[in-house]
Design an enzyme around this catalytic site. Structure first.
Site, PDB file in Angstrom:
ATOM      1  N   GLU A 269       0.883  -1.160   0.000  1.00 47.38           N
ATOM      2  CA  GLU A 269       0.000   0.000   0.000  1.00 47.38           C
ATOM      3  C   GLU A 269       0.916   1.202   0.000  1.00 47.38           C
ATOM      4  OE1 GLU A 269      -2.745   0.475   3.392  1.00 47.38           O
ATOM      5  OE2 GLU A 269      -2.493   2.559   2.828  1.00 47.38           O
ATOM      6  N   CYS A 306      -3.038   7.598   4.658  1.00 50.28           N
ATOM      7  CA  CYS A 306      -3.041   7.210   3.244  1.00 50.28           C
ATOM      8  C   CYS A 306      -4.324   7.666   2.558  1.00 50.28           C
ATOM      9  CB  CYS A 306      -2.879   5.710   3.131  1.00 50.28           C
ATOM     10  SG  CYS A 306      -3.865   4.817   4.321  1.00 50.28           S
TER      11      CYS A 306
HETATM   12  P1  NAP Z   1       9.269   4.162   3.620  1.00 47.50           P
HETATM   13  O1  NAP Z   1      10.474   4.973   3.387  1.00 47.50           O
HETATM   14  O2  NAP Z   1       8.639   3.560   2.422  1.00 47.50           O
HETATM   15  O3  NAP Z   1       9.673   2.999   4.650  1.00 47.50           O
HETATM   16  C1  NAP Z   1       8.763   2.018   5.103  1.00 47.50           C
HETATM   17  C2  NAP Z   1       9.534   0.763   5.449  1.00 47.50           C
HETATM   18  O4  NAP Z   1      10.021   0.197   4.230  1.00 47.50           O
HETATM   19  C3  NAP Z   1      10.755   1.016   6.322  1.00 47.50           C
HETATM   20  O5  NAP Z   1      10.942  -0.094   7.130  1.00 47.50           O
HETATM   21  C4  NAP Z   1      11.868   1.123   5.318  1.00 47.50           C
HETATM   22  O6  NAP Z   1      13.108   0.754   5.850  1.00 47.50           O
HETATM   23  C5  NAP Z   1      11.433   0.121   4.271  1.00 47.50           C
HETATM   24  N1  NAP Z   1      11.977   0.450   2.969  1.00 47.50           N
HETATM   25  C6  NAP Z   1      11.902   1.631   2.317  1.00 47.50           C
HETATM   26  N2  NAP Z   1      12.541   1.558   1.144  1.00 47.50           N
HETATM   27  C7  NAP Z   1      13.025   0.302   1.059  1.00 47.50           C
HETATM   28  C8  NAP Z   1      13.784  -0.385   0.092  1.00 47.50           C
HETATM   29  N3  NAP Z   1      14.189   0.199  -1.034  1.00 47.50           N
HETATM   30  N4  NAP Z   1      14.092  -1.668   0.328  1.00 47.50           N
HETATM   31  C9  NAP Z   1      13.713  -2.269   1.460  1.00 47.50           C
HETATM   32  N5  NAP Z   1      12.996  -1.675   2.408  1.00 47.50           N
HETATM   33  C10 NAP Z   1      12.665  -0.400   2.216  1.00 47.50           C
HETATM   34  O7  NAP Z   1       8.166   4.961   4.363  1.00 47.50           O
HETATM   35  P2  NAP Z   1       8.225   5.825   5.708  1.00 47.50           P
HETATM   36  O8  NAP Z   1       9.534   5.668   6.361  1.00 47.50           O
HETATM   37  O9  NAP Z   1       7.073   5.417   6.464  1.00 47.50           O
HETATM   38  O10 NAP Z   1       7.994   7.317   5.234  1.00 47.50           O
HETATM   39  C11 NAP Z   1       8.684   7.913   4.158  1.00 47.50           C
HETATM   40  C12 NAP Z   1       7.695   8.465   3.152  1.00 47.50           C
HETATM   41  O11 NAP Z   1       6.820   7.433   2.732  1.00 47.50           O
HETATM   42  C13 NAP Z   1       6.750   9.541   3.665  1.00 47.50           C
HETATM   43  O12 NAP Z   1       7.339  10.815   3.636  1.00 47.50           O
HETATM   44  C14 NAP Z   1       5.579   9.420   2.731  1.00 47.50           C
HETATM   45  O13 NAP Z   1       5.832  10.117   1.553  1.00 47.50           O
HETATM   46  C15 NAP Z   1       5.526   7.946   2.416  1.00 47.50           C
HETATM   47  N6  NAP Z   1       4.480   7.220   3.182  1.00 47.50           N
HETATM   48  C16 NAP Z   1       3.253   7.067   2.641  1.00 47.50           C
HETATM   49  C17 NAP Z   1       2.273   6.412   3.350  1.00 47.50           C
HETATM   50  C18 NAP Z   1       0.902   6.222   2.783  1.00 47.50           C
HETATM   51  O14 NAP Z   1       0.049   5.749   3.504  1.00 47.50           O
HETATM   52  N7  NAP Z   1       0.638   6.546   1.558  1.00 47.50           N
HETATM   53  C19 NAP Z   1       2.508   5.888   4.611  1.00 47.50           C
HETATM   54  C20 NAP Z   1       3.791   6.069   5.154  1.00 47.50           C
HETATM   55  C21 NAP Z   1       4.752   6.728   4.418  1.00 47.50           C
HETATM   56  P3  NAP Z   1      14.286   1.778   6.188  1.00 47.50           P
HETATM   57  O15 NAP Z   1      13.804   3.181   5.997  1.00 47.50           O
HETATM   58  O16 NAP Z   1      14.611   1.448   7.563  1.00 47.50           O
HETATM   59  O17 NAP Z   1      15.383   1.405   5.250  1.00 47.50           O
END
Ligand code: NAP
Length: 529
Positions: A269, A306
């Site tokens: 998601e 989201c």
């Molecule tokens: P995220 O960066 O996507 O990270 C979520 C999880 O996935 C973390 O455990 C992260 O690990 C892991 N991850 C991220 N990229 C990865 C990759 N290339 N390979 C393996 N694992 C990976 O999300 P976030 O930390 O929650 O927030 C960052 C941004 O995501 C927000 O600013 C927002 O834009 C978006 N977000 C959107 C929603 C939504 O509901 N639409 C919800 C949350 C976040 P690590 O960071 O520890 O490496």
């Protein structure tokens, strides 16, 4: 600030704890703007592998569990989570800056999800049992006996969500639905709330032990997704992945899973702009209420949902101008909120600044600001539909309390603007009763765009139920045929198996001729108990 002695900072590898010695980090208190004292330790590579291997070893026993046994486990876990509410909420508040009521509410939702899945699997009908009796006399060839039902996929990796420390984290919806399906789970904790994850993981392990399930039923690894998470997804024993987070993260995991020698599904998601369409009749009859509902939905939880409505479309008119002015005044007054992490706060500020600089974009209002490290101001922007259609960057999710008003010359242009957009979790229409019958094409477009179409309401506040759809076309979900909330989420972690020509005694109870579980089944094309 004193350290919490109950937190070790270590992973749970089945019933044993991880070792120190890897990279360490500390959680950050976004409200205080400082690190918390307890160190957390990244799982070692051999621990990640061991968690995956234990899960594979546990998979056959979990797959063989009765619905009643799975329900007992889910209820034992729900009871523990409910009893631990004060400790869970206290830790999550420090790690996320989410208010106490929100933390308690989300724990309640998590408990409710576990109980919903318990009731579902106890009843047993979810397996979609189908029986086609043999017909040895059929010409030109005899018809075989066929019986099918959903079976568990196998070990599932679950990535915790930053914005849902309970409902979409260690014992959240992905984990509950995977357990309900009969799958072992290995959780990758989110680095933003590792202490909350540790407390919750301890509750899961104690429930696993209490009901006598195998050790590999559950593990939880601490560390970063790009290291421990990717290693886990690549492990050959893994069967599926559940993820909530960014589009970049979800897409990276989808690509990684597809590139494995044995590709596996990733239920991610990711990002959703949740368009809201406001028609003239609704604007005339209840514009003020729509404006206050809109600002409430946009800024709820500092916009970190989201389902936050990121785009509002309406047709140019004098009434529309007055509505936009009212909405801008509400955004200007919306209090500053504290975001979940410094990284999310930085990403939000950068996204608002970048969007504000795009051709034709006007900043209508920004909320009050302070210099708090994770503080985020609400922002309302405006653009014409022609500039919106021409600029794909304006269609992307801005994670935070920002919304973009798209002003259209007429309804035909509003349709074109919707046609240019990507998939969303929700799409909302505000219309009067009188104008609704003429808007069937608009409703059809909204249902192509999103998994949940809302009439005269707002998208935030997702009910967990049997009928909810929390999904939609890419990029809101990696697989728009599914939902990540509600009882239908169980099907993500199953596959259909057909048993041909089996003796009754060798069949699962769900498919036995005498129907010992008393469940509704499709027998020779007729639904019956
Ligand atoms: P995220 O960066 O996507 O990270 C979520 C999880 O996935 C973390 O455990 C992260 O690990 C892991 N991850 C991220 N990229 C990865 C990759 N290339 N390979 C393996 N694992 C990976 O999300 P976030 O930390 O929650 O927030 C960052 C941004 O995501 C927000 O600013 C927002 O834009 C978006 N977000 C959107 C929603 C939504 O509901 N639409 C919800 C949350 C976040 P690590 O960071 O520890 O490496």
């Amino acid at each position: 600030m004193s350290s919490d002695p109950s937190l070790t900072g270590l992973s749970f590898i089945g019933f044993t704890r991880g070792r120190v010695g890897g990279r360490t980090w500390r959680a950050f208190d976004p409200a205080a703007g400082s690190e918390l004292p307890e160190p957390f330790h990244t799982a070692h590579a051999d621990e990640v592998d061991r968690a995956a291997e234990l899960a594979a070893a546990a998979a056959p026993a979990l797959a063989a569990l009765s619905g009643k046994a799975k329900a007992a486990f889910l209820r034992a876990l729900a009871d523990r989570v409910a009893a631990a509410t004060p400790a869970l909420a206290a830790r999550a508040m420090r790690e996320t800056a989410l208010p106490e009521a929100r933390c308690q509410g989300e724990i309640g939702r998590t408990v409710g999800q576990l109980r919903l899945f318990a009731a579902l699997v106890e009843k047993g009908e979810w397996v979609d049992a189908r029986i086609e009796h043999a017909d040895p006399e059929r010409k030109p060839v005899p018809k075989p006996d066929h019986r099918s039902m959903c079976r568990p996929l196998g070990p599932v990796a679950v990535f915790c969500a930053s914005n849902f420390p309970f409902a979409y984290s260690v014992a959240g919806g992905d984990t509950a639905s995977a357990f309900a399906a009969g799958c072992p789970v290995v959780v990758v904790a989110h680095q933003a709330h590792p202490g909350t994850a540790e407390i919750m993981a301890g509750l899961v392990v104690s429930a696993v032990r209490e009901v006598g399930l195998p050790e590999g039923t559950f593990s939880m690894v601490q560390g970063d997704g790009r290291d421990v998470g990717q290693r886990l997804v690549k492990h050959p024993t893994l069967s599926a992945v559940g993820f909530t987070g960014s589009r970049a993260g979800g897409r990276a995991l989808m690509d990684l899973a597809a590139a494995r020698p044995l590709p596996i599904p990733v239920y991610a998601e990711m990002s959703s702009v949740n368009p809201v369409v406001l028609l003239e009749g609704a604007l005339a009859s209840r514009g003020e209420a729509v404006a206050s509902g809109m600002v409430g939905s946009c800024t709820l939880g500092v916009g970190q949902f989201c389902t936050q409505p990121g785009v509002l479309l309406l047709v140019r008119s004098a009434a529309a101008e007055a509505f936009i002015a009212k909405l801008a005044s509400l955004f200007a007054a919306a209090p500053e909120g504290v975001m979940l992490t410094p990284g999310i706060r930085r990403a939000y500020a950068a996204a608002v600044a970048a969007r504000s600089a795009r051709k034709g974009v006007r900043v209508l209002a920004t909320g009050p600001s302070s210099d708090r490290s994770c503080g985020a101001q609400a922002a309302l922007l405006q653009v014409s539909a022609s500039d919106f259609i021409a600029d794909g960057t304006l269609h992307e999710e801005v994670f935070g309390p920002c919304s973009l008003v798209v002003v259209c010359d007429n309804l035909a242009q509003l349709h074109r603007a919707l046609e240019s957009m990507e998939g969303s979790l929700t799409a909302t229409l505000h219309a009067s009763d009188a104008e609704l019958p003429q808007q069937q094409a608009l409703l059809a477009r909204l249902s192509e765009l999103a998994g949940r179409v809302i009439l005269n309401g707002f998208p935030t506040g997702v009910e967990v139920s049997h009928a909810i759809v929390h999904g939609g076309p890419y990029p809101s979900l990696s697989d728009g045929r599914t939902t990540s909330v509600g009882s239908n989420a169980i099907y993500r972690f199953t596959r259909l198996v057909c048993y041909q020509g089996f003796a009754d005694a060798a069949l699962p109870d769900e498919l036995k001729e005498s129907n010992p579980l008393g469940i509704a089944r499709l027998v020779d094309g007729v639904r019956r108990v």
